[in-house]
Design an enzyme around this catalytic site. Structure first.
Site, short mmCIF file in Angstrom:
data_model
loop_
_atom_site.label_atom_id
_atom_site.label_comp_id
_atom_site.label_asym_id
_atom_site.label_seq_id
_atom_site.Cartn_x
_atom_site.Cartn_y
_atom_site.Cartn_z
N GLU A 170 -0.99 10.13 4.48
CA GLU A 170 -0.69 9.44 5.73
C GLU A 170 -0.41 10.41 6.88
O GLU A 170 -0.89 10.22 7.97
CB GLU A 170 0.53 8.53 5.53
CG GLU A 170 0.88 7.74 6.78
CD GLU A 170 2.08 6.81 6.57
OE1 GLU A 170 2.01 5.70 7.07
OE2 GLU A 170 3.04 7.22 5.92
N SER A 216 3.26 -3.10 8.09
CA SER A 216 2.17 -3.47 8.99
C SER A 216 1.13 -4.26 8.21
O SER A 216 0.97 -4.06 7.00
CB SER A 216 1.55 -2.23 9.64
OG SER A 216 1.35 -1.23 8.68
N GLN A 260 1.70 -2.12 2.70
CA GLN A 260 2.51 -1.14 1.99
C GLN A 260 3.98 -1.53 2.04
O GLN A 260 4.53 -1.72 3.13
CB GLN A 260 2.31 0.23 2.68
CG GLN A 260 3.13 1.35 2.13
CD GLN A 260 3.38 2.41 3.20
OE1 GLN A 260 4.02 2.17 4.22
NE2 GLN A 260 2.86 3.60 2.98
N GLY A 261 4.61 -1.69 0.88
CA GLY A 261 6.03 -2.05 0.86
C GLY A 261 6.89 -0.87 0.45
O GLY A 261 7.21 -0.71 -0.73
N TYR A 262 7.24 -0.05 1.41
CA TYR A 262 8.06 1.13 1.12
C TYR A 262 9.45 1.00 1.78
O TYR A 262 10.46 0.88 1.13
CB TYR A 262 7.40 2.41 1.67
CG TYR A 262 6.28 2.95 0.84
CD1 TYR A 262 5.71 2.22 -0.19
CD2 TYR A 262 5.76 4.22 1.11
CE1 TYR A 262 4.67 2.74 -0.94
CE2 TYR A 262 4.72 4.74 0.36
CZ TYR A 262 4.17 4.00 -0.66
OH TYR A 262 3.15 4.51 -1.38
N SER A 263 9.46 1.10 3.13
CA SER A 263 10.73 1.18 3.85
C SER A 263 11.56 -0.08 3.68
O SER A 263 11.02 -1.18 3.52
CB SER A 263 10.47 1.40 5.34
OG SER A 263 9.80 2.62 5.54
#
Lengths: 352, 413
Positions: free
Chosen positions: B243, B160, B125-128
């Site tokens: 989540e 992660s 997951q590429g969010y932050s």
């Protein structure tokens, strides 16, 4: 699968809350707390709604409902800081008398005419000399008996034997406590005639646990009131040209109260339900619920008062009645540490 | 109050039990990684029997059952009781799949859902971003359209499983002039695309649970977008909801608390078992009361999924905040009852429970911060749960051009 209050229970809860919000105003609480008025009118009104006999069998004029119904009512009463002998007469004494077979007083209790208080200090763990019995006569002293205007008392000795004593034979003194919404007295026995109601310690313990579940519910209601008041006050009160409820410092205090309190609702419901349907869980759950609500209640009582700032500390707002009620529930019938110790014993983690 | 699941579920429970009895030996072992054949075989077996991806339609590779909360609960209970492996549940399975099913195109569902749930396609997951944590919508990784391709430049952090991942679902800024929440898009692309660099981020546990991911002119086909351009924020929020609740289940907390009880019986100081120490015992019982409150709260949440008239908004909102803090404290007690033995970590021969107490104590501090910090949770609870106002927004100060003070020119009169 349905976890929660039934439609009937919600209807009952709603009607009780309506009655309490109209009849048990903060002014009414003040008058009773100051001794200017007695709680008899309120208890009469609650008895007319069937609450004095909530768990008493229909055969004796009661509503014959369960403990889940009783905890829901107790929560509503805590919310209103309602005076009256619900814990002592309507739940603990009613249960003990009904199951010991000494059912004569039940009809008068259900109608609201006769109050039976409880003097359980010795059984819970007395900090003073114990009450002794000889030839159906009691000697000694019992502290913190609920409530001061009862017509008779159930006196539980350290070994579990429980006697009924008529108030007319008693030397009793009103004890001032922090919580003036409930009345407490000291009973002095001197060869006082008493009638053995039961020697079944298990029944007396079960009665005590039911009382603790009711106290947990009462604290839940009182703490919910304090949280609601804190949120309402924070939206109303302005400082620095803003409602103080728009500051994160204040919002987080309210969020913390809500986060700790909200799971307690399910906990208290289950504690009531366990007496009705899951007996094997009832004792430990009631004790855990009382101890846990004592901790959460204390946090909410302090935090809500702080959100109110200086006004929270005054008598003007009257918030202190709820603060003190929560403190009262915390100590009476076992402090959280003492109650948790009992749970540890039940689980076999340690000896008595 | 009716806590029974009903006798019609007895047969189902028996079915789950017999599956467990017959297939216990086939589950992946400790050494089997997420890309091992053992993991994939197990995943396939679970799906085939309806114990994974149960309600995902058959056409997308799932089991295709009608949603039934009680059956899902029974599966969780029986697998939990036997400590059975629940299959691979990475972020692609738990977070991307529901979103694709809801907002993806038919082509995207066909292409991605089946390999994802079968653990054949691993996602990260590429969010932050370094500059966009709690204020996620301020992210600056940009994607510009060049012909039929997005060209991506920027950096992600806290990614992660990036080092295992085949693909990434990623939030990027595509409309730099739009308000921050309306300028974001949700892209899917391969992790072996040229221009992607992954650096492991070692955390306080000593492991690299997370990574930093750098993008330099990464070219991605234009159609690999979920939702429309500029809709990425709504897509992302739909997943964050999935989540939060899953980070801290009360049943797992109770298992750990029972582990502390076992430790307290086993460990001793000067020959006296720790369980006989009333101070430690009271801490234990106090925590037990808090876990019980969360377990009953969980039953209430389960009930509300079946009985739609029950209002549990607040009861659901608090789970991440309370659950992660509670777990951190339980792990802390596990360490405290061991005293100096509790310091043991890694290859120390005196370590208990393979170092899990220290590890989880630190890991749960990470979870208190990750997935929306405790402070962000409190904002959400106070605003959406209690109806309190948002903190007023501070407008960025406009930098006024400095005006030179009016000083009469020398000599002027």
């Amino acid at each position: 699968m349905e976890f929660g209050l039934s439609q009937d229970q919600l209807l009952l809860d709603d009607s009780v809350r309506k009655y309490l919000s109209s009849e048990v105003s903060i002014d009414a609480v003040r008058k009773i707390a100051s001794g200017e008025q007695s709680d008899s009118d309120i208890w009469r009104g609650l008895a007319d709604m069937g609450l004095a006999g909530i768990i008493i069998p229909e055969a004796h004029g009661g509503a014959e409902l369960g403990m889940l119904d009783a905890v829901a009512i107790a929560e509503a009463m805590g919310y209103a800081a309602c005076p009256g002998p619900f814990l002592s007469t309507a739940v603990m004494s009613a249960h003990l008398l009904n199951h010991s077979g000494a059912t004569d007083p039940l009809a008068g209790m259900a109608s609201g005419d006769y109050r039976v208080g409880i003097a359980f200090s010795d059984f819970v763990g007395s900090r003073k000399g114990a009450v002794t019995e000889s030839a159906s006569k009691l000697s000694g002293q019992s502290l913190y008996a609920l409530d001061a205007s009862a017509d008779a008392y159930l006196v539980a000795l350290a070994d579990g034997r429980t006697f009924m004593v008529e108030s007319e034979h008693l030397d009793r003194t009103l004890l001032t406590t922090i919580d003036t919404t409930r009345s407490v007295c000291e009973l002095n026995f001197d060869q006082t005639p008493a009638c053995l109601v039961t020697d079944d310690a298990q029944l007396v313990r079960d009665t005590l646990y039911r009382g603790r579940a009711i106290q947990a519910a009462d604290t839940l209601g009182a703490a919910q009131y304090m949280l609601d008041q804190a949120v309402a006050y924070s939206l109303d009160r302005k400082q620095f040209n803003r409602a103080i409820g728009s500051f994160q410092a204040v919002k987080h205090m309210c969020a913390e109260m809500a986060s700790q309190l909200e799971p307690c609702r399910a906990f208290v419901w289950y504690a009531g339900h366990a007496f009705d349907e899951a007996a094997e869980d009832a004792a430990a759950t009631a004790c855990h619920a009382k101890a846990h609500l004592s901790e959460v209640g204390q946090f909410v009582a302090k935090t809500s008062t702080e959100v109110h700032g200086g006004m929270g500390f005054t008598d003007l707002v009257g918030l202190h009645y709820w603060f003190k009620r929560i403190g009262f529930n915390r100590q009476l019938l076992g402090s959280p540490e003492a109650v948790r110790h009992e749970v540890a014993v039940m689980q076999g983690l340690c000896g008595d | 109050m009716d806590l029974s699941y009903g006798s019609e579920y007895d047969a189902f429970r028996e079915e789950v039990r017999s599956f467990i009895r017959e297939n216990k030996d086939k589950q992946p072992q400790a050494g089997d990684g997420i890309k091992s054949q053992a993991m994939r075989d197990w995943q396939a077996l679970l799906i085939e029997n309806g114990y994974h991806s149960r309600t995902i339609p058959r056409e997308y590779g799932g089991y295709g059952a009608e949603p039934d909360i009680i059956k899902s609960r029974i599966i969780a209970e029986e697998f939990g009781a036997e400590r059975m492996h629940r299959g691979f549940n990475g972020q692609g399975v738990t977070m991307l799949t529901p979103v694709l099913l809801e907002m993806g195109t038919e082509e995207q569902k066909k292409a991605f859902v089946e390999p994802t749930i079968r653990a054949e396609m691993i996602w990260c997951q590429g969010y932050s971003e370094p500059g966009a944590g709690s204020d996620l919508a301020s992210l600056t990784t940009k994607a510009e359209l060049d012909g039929d391709e997005w060209v991506i430049n920027g950096q992600k952090i806290w990614t992660s499983t990036a080092h295992h991942a085949d693909w990434i679902f990623c939030l990027v800024r595509t409309e730099p002039d739009a308000p921050k929440h309306l300028g974001i898009s949700f892209l899917l692309f391969r992790m072996d695309t040229p221009g992607i660099e992954i650096r492991p981020l070692v955390d306080m546990t000593g492991d690299a649970n997370f990574n930093e991911v750098f993008f330099t002119d990464v070219r991605v086909p234009k159609h690999q977008i979920v939702g429309e351009r500029g809709q990425g924020w709504q897509v992302a929020n739909a997943i964050l909801g999935h989540e939060r609740g899953s980070l801290a289940t009360p049943d797992a907390a109770m298992n750990r608390l029972n582990g502390v009880k076992r430790l307290m019986r086993e460990e001793s100081i000067n020959g006296a078992a720790i369980i006989d120490n009333p101070v430690f015992r009271d801490r234990l019982l106090k925590l037990e009361g808090r876990v019980l409150a969360m377990q009953y709260n969980d039953m209430r949440l389960l009930s509300a999924k079946i009985n739609r008239n029950q209002d549990v908004r607040l009861a659901g909102m608090i789970v991440k905040l309370i659950g992660t803090e509670l777990r951190h404290e339980i792990e802390c007690l596990g360490i405290d009852v061991m005293g100096e033995i509790g310091l043991s970590y890694g290859d120390n021969p005196h370590v208990r429970g393979r170092g899990s107490w220290q590890y989880q104590y630190m890991f749960y501090l990470g979870l208190i911060i990750g997935g929306g910090t405790s402070q962000i949770q409190k904002n959400i609870i106070s605003e959406r749960g209690l109806g309190m106002p948002k903190e007023p927004k501070v407008e960025p100060k406009k930098v006024e051009p400095k005006i030179a003070p009016k000083i009469p020119a020398a000599g002027a009169k």
